[in-house]
Scaffold this motif. Structure first.
Motif, PDB file in Angstrom:
ATOM      1  N   VAL B  63       0.748  -0.599  -0.226  1.00 55.72           N
ATOM      2  CA  VAL B  63      -0.115  -0.025   0.074  1.00 55.72           C
ATOM      3  C   VAL B  63       0.376   1.490   0.008  1.00 55.72           C
ATOM      4  O   VAL B  63       1.786   1.345   0.613  1.00 55.72           O
ATOM      5  N   TYR B  67      -1.788   6.252   0.449  1.00 55.92           N
ATOM      6  CA  TYR B  67      -3.507   5.514  -0.316  1.00 55.92           C
ATOM      7  C   TYR B  67      -4.972   6.873   0.101  1.00 55.92           C
ATOM      8  O   TYR B  67      -4.303   6.997   1.383  1.00 55.92           O
ATOM      9  N   VAL B 138      -3.930   2.075  -4.214  1.00 56.36           N
ATOM     10  CA  VAL B 138      -3.374   3.460  -3.873  1.00 56.36           C
ATOM     11  C   VAL B 138      -4.773   3.955  -3.591  1.00 56.36           C
ATOM     12  O   VAL B 138      -4.952   5.280  -2.843  1.00 56.36           O
TER      13      VAL B 138
END
Lengths: 162, 158
Positions: B63, B67, B138
């Motif tokens: 990740v 994000y 994202v």
């Protein structure tokens, strides 16, 4: 002669190894090609169903065209089968003339599809976030799951639920 | 001369749909390649996160730091997700996520899971949708619904 025999054996082994490697390389790409073709066919079905059902709210037309008669229902409020779905959805849509279902994104992967949407009963309704998951077989929707959640009044982040 | 021009024009027109079909085929193949790359990432991420409950490892590996979060009870960013999820997963020892199906399409993936707080909990049905860019997650959306006691049909919610 013995050396020649050994050489022949080595060649045979090499040929076997090469054949196996080639086959191993061929198989996934052929499978990927098949999956890409299945995804493309089902994407056309789902896009057409989404347009008729969610956007135009033509329930009977959408279901009779794209849903199998004996389709399997996992939504705990609905019973199995296409007619049950039409019988549940048509009066609901008729009773809520301001109803909209805005499709936010569609994912298609082989025989499965997911539709992320915002359902609103009227313009003032914060609405319901929903994901429908559909399974297709021979170009028809044969199974349905969904998860729905009311859109809350406030959020911990600056983005909408979509 | 004019006739030759016409023949060439007709030939070009006839060839155009074939070319378009070829282009469409290439686009579908490229999308499938992206799908397969992202399938590996998403499968591993949810295995680490949901099955192995290795929250920090899963998020730091897959990740991006900034994000985008759409779950209305969580703020943006990877560290906020780790800080909220790590204690939750530790404090509920009976917590169990069963992944039912993963749908991957280009840069998007949907994961349908059954989350239970204990073996007797009917639990929640959860669908997470994530967007990927360059092999990293994202953006995240989800919907969560409590599994009801009774159903109008003979099937589970999954």
């Amino acid at each position: 002669m013995r050396r020649a025999g050994r050489y022949a054996l080595a060649l045979a082994l090499l040929a076997c190894t090469a054949a196996t490697a080639a086959a191993a390389q061929d198989t996934p790409s052929a499978a990927a090609e098949d999956r890409a073709a299945l995804t493309a066919r089902n994407r056309a079905v789902i896009e057409a169903f989404a347009d008729l059902f969610y956007r135009q709210l033509k329930v009977r037309e959408a279901y009779e065209k794209y849903v199998a008669a004996d389709y399997r229902q996992h939504n705990p409020m609905a019973t199995d089968g296409r007619e049950a779905a039409i019988g549940f959805l048509e009066p609901y849509i008729a009773a809520n003339p301001g109803l909209t279902m805005e499709v936010k994104r569609i994912l298609v992967d082989g025989d499965l599809a997911a539709v992320h949407l915002l359902g609103k009963r009227n313009a003032a309704d914060r609405g319901l976030a929903a994901v429908d998951i559909l399974r297709l077989k021979d170009g028809k929707i044969v199974e349905h799951w969904d998860v729905t959640q009311a859109v809350p009044a406030t959020s911990a982040n600056p983005h909408p639920m979509f | 001369m004019r006739r030759i021009g016409l023949i060439v024009a007709v030939a070009l027109l006839t060839a155009a749909p074939a070319f378009a079909q070829h282009e469409g085929h290439n686009a579908a193949s490229a999308r499938q390649a992206e799908t397969e790359r992202n399938r590996i990432i998403v499968t591993d991420f949810f295995d680490l996160f949901y099955k192995q409950k290795k929250v920090r490892e899963a998020f730091e590996k897959y990740v991006v730091p900034d994000y985008i979060q759409h779950n209305p009870i969580a703020p943006d960013g990877r560290d906020n997700a780790i800080n909220a999820l790590e204690p939750f997963m530790k404090n509920v020892p009976g917590l169990n996520y069963e992944i039912k199906r993963i749908i991957v399409d280009g840069n998007l993936a949907a994961v349908h899971a059954h989350m239970r707080m204990s073996p007797t909990d009917r639990g929640n049905a959860v669908i997470d949708i994530v967007r990927l860019e360059n092999g990293k997650i994202v953006e995240h959306w989800d919907v969560i619904q409590a599994v009801p006691e009774k159903s109008a049909n003979p099937h589970p919610m999954f």
